[in-house]
Design a protein around this motif. Structure first.
Motif, PDB file in Angstrom:
ATOM      1  N   HIS A  91       0.840  -1.088  -0.019  1.00 42.50           N
ATOM      2  CA  HIS A  91       0.016  -0.054  -0.086  1.00 42.50           C
ATOM      3  C   HIS A  91       0.866   1.314  -0.068  1.00 42.50           C
ATOM      4  O   HIS A  91       1.358   1.700   1.111  1.00 42.50           O
ATOM      5  N   ASP A  92       1.350   1.726  -1.187  1.00 40.92           N
ATOM      6  CA  ASP A  92       2.113   2.766  -1.202  1.00 40.92           C
ATOM      7  C   ASP A  92       1.099   4.263  -1.052  1.00 40.92           C
ATOM      8  O   ASP A  92      -0.081   4.167  -1.423  1.00 40.92           O
ATOM      9  N   GLU A  93       1.841   5.007  -0.329  1.00 43.16           N
ATOM     10  CA  GLU A  93       1.215   6.182  -0.300  1.00 43.16           C
ATOM     11  C   GLU A  93       1.128   7.406  -1.473  1.00 43.16           C
ATOM     12  O   GLU A  93       2.179   7.231  -2.278  1.00 43.16           O
ATOM     13  N   LEU A 335      -7.207  11.430 -15.747  1.00 45.86           N
ATOM     14  CA  LEU A 335      -6.785  11.703 -14.432  1.00 45.86           C
ATOM     15  C   LEU A 335      -7.914  11.411 -13.554  1.00 45.86           C
ATOM     16  O   LEU A 335      -7.573  11.038 -12.082  1.00 45.86           O
ATOM     17  N   GLN A 336      -9.107  11.448 -13.607  1.00 45.85           N
ATOM     18  CA  GLN A 336     -10.201  11.280 -12.929  1.00 45.85           C
ATOM     19  C   GLN A 336     -10.249   9.661 -12.820  1.00 45.85           C
ATOM     20  O   GLN A 336     -10.313   9.070 -11.442  1.00 45.85           O
ATOM     21  N   ASN A 337     -10.265   8.710 -13.745  1.00 47.24           N
ATOM     22  CA  ASN A 337     -10.141   7.335 -13.653  1.00 47.24           C
ATOM     23  C   ASN A 337      -8.894   6.904 -12.977  1.00 47.24           C
ATOM     24  O   ASN A 337      -8.930   6.089 -12.190  1.00 47.24           O
ATOM     25  N   HIS A 338      -7.874   7.705 -13.319  1.00 54.55           N
ATOM     26  CA  HIS A 338      -6.370   7.023 -12.505  1.00 54.55           C
ATOM     27  C   HIS A 338      -6.480   7.431 -10.816  1.00 54.55           C
ATOM     28  O   HIS A 338      -6.265   6.615 -10.221  1.00 54.55           O
ATOM     29  N   ALA A 339      -7.081   8.395 -10.490  1.00 54.53           N
ATOM     30  CA  ALA A 339      -7.487   8.859  -9.195  1.00 54.53           C
ATOM     31  C   ALA A 339      -8.342   7.790  -8.539  1.00 54.53           C
ATOM     32  O   ALA A 339      -7.994   7.239  -7.402  1.00 54.53           O
ATOM     33  N   ARG A 340      -9.399   7.339  -9.460  1.00 52.02           N
ATOM     34  CA  ARG A 340     -10.346   6.242  -8.693  1.00 52.02           C
ATOM     35  C   ARG A 340      -9.597   4.848  -8.739  1.00 52.02           C
ATOM     36  O   ARG A 340      -9.923   4.230  -7.666  1.00 52.02           O
ATOM     37  N   LEU A 341      -8.657   4.580  -9.515  1.00 48.82           N
ATOM     38  CA  LEU A 341      -8.169   3.323  -9.352  1.00 48.82           C
ATOM     39  C   LEU A 341      -6.988   3.184  -8.465  1.00 48.82           C
ATOM     40  O   LEU A 341      -6.672   2.305  -7.718  1.00 48.82           O
ATOM     41  N   LYS A 342      -6.336   4.634  -8.217  1.00 51.40           N
ATOM     42  CA  LYS A 342      -5.438   4.439  -6.971  1.00 51.40           C
ATOM     43  C   LYS A 342      -6.150   4.669  -5.676  1.00 51.40           C
ATOM     44  O   LYS A 342      -5.455   4.517  -4.420  1.00 51.40           O
ATOM     45  N   GLY A 343      -7.602   5.006  -5.557  1.00 51.24           N
ATOM     46  CA  GLY A 343      -7.918   5.270  -4.514  1.00 51.24           C
ATOM     47  C   GLY A 343      -7.915   6.516  -3.647  1.00 51.24           C
ATOM     48  O   GLY A 343      -7.718   6.522  -2.432  1.00 51.24           O
ATOM     49  N   VAL A 344      -7.720   7.335  -4.621  1.00 45.34           N
ATOM     50  CA  VAL A 344      -7.372   8.550  -3.894  1.00 45.34           C
ATOM     51  C   VAL A 344      -8.253   9.709  -4.238  1.00 45.34           C
ATOM     52  O   VAL A 344      -9.238   9.496  -5.029  1.00 45.34           O
ATOM     53  N   SER A 345      -8.236  10.953  -3.697  1.00 43.64           N
ATOM     54  CA  SER A 345      -8.989  11.852  -3.965  1.00 43.64           C
ATOM     55  C   SER A 345      -8.949  12.376  -5.460  1.00 43.64           C
ATOM     56  O   SER A 345      -8.070  12.403  -5.840  1.00 43.64           O
ATOM     57  N   PRO A 346     -10.246  12.654  -5.873  1.00 46.60           N
ATOM     58  CA  PRO A 346     -10.213  13.331  -7.578  1.00 46.60           C
ATOM     59  C   PRO A 346      -9.404  14.626  -7.387  1.00 46.60           C
ATOM     60  O   PRO A 346      -9.330  15.415  -6.449  1.00 46.60           O
ATOM     61  N   PRO A 347      -8.887  14.895  -8.575  1.00 47.44           N
ATOM     62  CA  PRO A 347      -8.083  16.081  -8.623  1.00 47.44           C
ATOM     63  C   PRO A 347      -9.012  17.476  -8.904  1.00 47.44           C
ATOM     64  O   PRO A 347     -10.148  17.308  -9.087  1.00 47.44           O
ATOM     65  N   ARG A 348      -8.405  18.512  -8.126  1.00 47.05           N
ATOM     66  CA  ARG A 348      -9.397  19.958  -8.522  1.00 47.05           C
ATOM     67  C   ARG A 348      -8.488  21.006  -8.831  1.00 47.05           C
ATOM     68  O   ARG A 348      -7.261  20.813  -8.716  1.00 47.05           O
TER      69      ARG A 348
END
Length: 746
Positions: A91-93, A335-348
């Motif tokens: 689980h990488d940060e 970028l939205q899809n990548h953030a969802r796959l990584k389990g992090v907050s979506p970009p803004r």
């Protein structure tokens, strides 16, 4: 999956065993329509079975079972996974990334972008100087790039084997493939502790996906020769599912380093048609085409990989131009899809994404999309690239047969229409003409000595472009140059094909008269000018040469007195920065004097000077301003009049009158005058002796003698007046010649 006991596998399921635990998947009802499992995720709890030490970790056994009529369930393939370390969760940060945007100009020519990326800067022109984007060129397959984990981050491919045969021995036959992934993580012994969240999230649909595939084949490198001349005639053949693309009509003759520049499109269903096979064949007219080698790409891995290998990320988000965005999703959506796959907050973004704008360009997209692209490029995704794939032969599966530089784009049709494809067709040369007007020569070596002892040369000038020696042209002959000067007013016209982006001439010629096709060569644009002495009854004598690089042209001298061999010291050295102002293609027309040298004892000596006009015209200008060779029609642009050569310039064999006047008389006139006088005197004496009296009286003899003396005196006075008049004209002519020479010296 191959057949089992002569029966095809139609309804398989998967059994996963680890230690004493076992789990089975649902059954695939129709493997021909969809080879994917209807339920993708299985959970196997190996309680107290998995030690932390990898050495004592039990293997994972995969078994594929076919469900047949009457309850028969034979094992049609199995695989043992002995090492499980690579499947442990880490689980990488996810670190925050600062947002920024920049403006980049589009590339004018894709090949300039490619050559700038490969380091072949001599072919990319001023591309790098303008700071345009480049792409990543991998020297291996994309799957072999370490940071992309073989593109198996979503799922691995495991070979399935028969297992034991009827004799109880291991059967090494591969009967199929299983594609899947494993995640191993510990569970707490306390039942009150909640289980960790599932590891497989945002899985794609398990049904077949129709995709548009674009295959870009850039060039081949060091292909295995297949012809007797050590070369081959390669062309591309592509196989994808039931689609066969045969590009035999576009074979490239006589090369092992072909520049294909071909883009192919095909539709397929994944995962059924996951294997893309790209083959290179050797074209043969009379025999069967021989395969050079092939490479196979797993398209399913590229589509499912989280590294975005289905379509590389460019450096700049452009909405038009040569680098127009070709992915179906915008950078912000990716970028939205990548953030969802990584389990992090979506970009803004803030301030409508305009906070960090540096520079705008008419082809660039909105700042928010460019910022999203910048963030994506920091996430380790596959960039816009060209990969180098090794070709292998079925007869020699371990030996390289050369390599192909390619890239592949995969676009699921469910996501919409992709952007326009790149045009990577090979650069086409433009037709140019080099017009060379030879005006005059001076200080040419006087290589011959005439029969009268005069030093002279029969001068003519020859010229050609290297690589096009069959189009050598030469002027007419300036005969009997006694001072090294020659007058010509003669035009050479050299037509050639030129690649402006690579600054090279493209020459196509047959290597042998029996060759079927022409071979292409790329050579620098140069002009060779030579001065020769014409000999009718022996080989012509070489007097001097000068080689002019049309990209780094030697600046000519305006006057012949200022023309010297020191001008040749200004030729550019290797590695020197290209000066566009020195190019004849930029100057269009140049006139002046250039020195020609001849090497003696390892040193350069002046062999003569030549005055020329060099002009470059393209095809349109050549039609608008025509000009013929020599002084032939159309004799214009400019019109060339016959040269004003001195009267002494002639060929003695075809001009007997001029030969007597300018060679014999000029050299031996005093001898002739002396002979004439001697003949006259002898004639006078002979007449005198013939007229003497023998039998006459003394008185008559005296009278006769006085008469004869009188006649001789009169004749002598007439001869003296004639010689005096001739001497006066000779001295006047000599004085005139001296004045003319003094005037010419001034």
């Amino acid at each position: 999956l191959k057949k089992e006991i002569l029966a095809p596998v139609s309804s398989p399921s998967l059994v996963v065993e680890c230690g004493e635990e076992r789990v089975q998947s649902a059954v695939i009802r129709n493997i021909k329509k969809s080879p994917n499992f209807p339920t993708n995720v299985l959970l196997l709890k190996a309680v107290n079975s998995l030690p932390k030490d990898e050495m004592y970790m039990p293997p994972i056994v995969l078994k594929v079972i076919d469900h047949r009529p009457f309850g028969r369930k034979p094992v049609v393939g199995q695989c043992t996974i002995t090492s499980l370390e690579e499947f442990r969760c880490n689980h990488d940060e996810v670190a925050e990334v600062a947002m920024s945007s920049k403006g980049e100009k589009e590339a004018i020519d894709w090949w300039s972008k490619f050559y700038a990326s490969t380091g072949e800067h001599e072919k990319c022109g001023p591309y790098l100087e303008k700071g345009y984007d480049i792409l990543k060129v991998f020297n291996c397959e994309l799957e072999d790039v370490g940071e992309y984990k073989g593109l198996t981050d979503f799922c691995n491919t495991f070979k399935l084997y028969r297992g034991k045969n009827e004799h109880g021995d291991d059967d090494p036959t591969v009967v199929g493939e299983f594609k899947g992934a494993f995640k191993i993580y510990p569970l707490s012994d306390d039942p009150a502790v909640p289980s960790p969240p599932p590891q497989f999230k945002e899985l794609p649909e398990s049904g077949p996906q129709e995709c548009l595939i674009r295959i870009y084949v850039v060039r081949g490198i060091d292909l295995q020769p297949k012809d007797n001349n050590g070369l081959c005639d390669p062309y591309i053949k592509i196989s994808l599912g039931k689609t066969i693309i045969d590009d035999r009509d576009n074979y490239i003759p006589n090369t092992i380093n072909p520049v294909f520049g071909r883009m192919f499109e095909a539709s397929c269903f994944l995962p059924q048609d996951k294997d893309l096979k790209i083959s290179v064949y050797d074209f043969d007219l009379l025999t069967h085409d021989e395969k050079v080698g092939e490479t196979v790409i797993d398209l399913e891995n590229r589509l499912l990989s989280h590294f975005g290998s289905y379509c590389g990320l460019p450096q700049t988000y452009c909405i038009s131009g040569q680098n127009q965005w070709r992915d179906q999703l915008k950078p912000s959506q990716i970028l939205q899809n990548h953030a969802r796959l990584k389990g992090v907050s979506p970009p803004r973004t803030e301030d409508n994404g305009n906070t960090l704008i540096f520079k705008l360009h008419q082809h660039l997209g909105p700042p928010s999309e460019r910022i999203s692209l910048h963030v994506l490029r920091t996430q380790g995704l596959v960039p816009e690239h060209v990969e180098t794939r090794t070709l292998y032969s079925t007869f020699q599966p371990t030996l390289s047969q050369g390599s192909l530089q390619i890239w592949v784009d995969v676009f699921p049709k469910s996501l919409g229409v992709p952007g326009p494809p790149f045009d990577i067709s090979p650069r086409k040369p433009k037709k140019y003409a080099l017009r060379v007007i030879v005006w005059n020569t001076t200080n040419v070596i006087l290589d011959e000595t005439s029969i009268t002892g005069e030093h002279m040369s029969d001068i003519y000038v020859k010229g050609w472009m290297p690589g096009m020696e069959e189009d050598k042209q030469k002027t007419d002959v300036h005969y009997r140059s006694l001072d090294g000067d020659g007058n010509f007013n003669w035009r050479f016209v050299f037509e050639f094909d030129y690649l402006p982006a690579e600054q090279l001439c493209l020459v196509s010629k047959k290597e042998h008269f029996w060759s079927l096709d022409k071979t292409e060569f790329r050579i620098p644009p140069r002009l060779i000018i030579q001065i020769w002495d014409n000999d009718k009854f022996s080989l012509d004598d070489y007097l001097g040469t000068v080689e002019l690089d049309m990209l780094h042209l030697i600046t000519p001298a305006k006057l012949s007195e200022k023309c010297s061999l020191h001008m040749l010291d200004n030729t550019p050295k290797s590695g020197q920065k290209f000066d566009h102002s020195k190019s004849l293609f930029a100057q269009k027309s140049v006139k002046g004097w250039w020195p020609c040298y001849i090497e003696k004892d390892g040193r350069k000596e002046l062999g003569g000077k030549v005055e020329m006009t060099l002009e470059i015209v393209n095809e349109e200008e050549s039609e608008e301003r025509p000009a013929g060779k020599g002084r032939d029609e159309p004799n214009m642009n400019p019109k060339l009049n016959p040269p004003n050569r001195p009267e002494t310039s002639f060929f003695w064999f075809t001009n007997p009158c001029k030969t007597l006047k300018f060679i014999v008389w000029r050299r031996f006139k005093w001898l002739f005058i002396g002979l004439i006088l001697l003949i006259l005197v002898l004639l006078f004496v002979g007449i005198l002796l013939y007229s003497l009296p023998v039998r006459r009286s003394l008185k008559k003899a005296a009278v006769s003698t006085v008469s004869q003396i009188t006649v001789c005196y009169i004749m002598a006075m007439m001869i003296f007046k004639l010689l005096k008049k001739y001497l006066f004209y000779f001295l006047a002519e000599l004085h005139f010649n001296e004045n003319s020479e003094a005037a010419s010296m001034r």
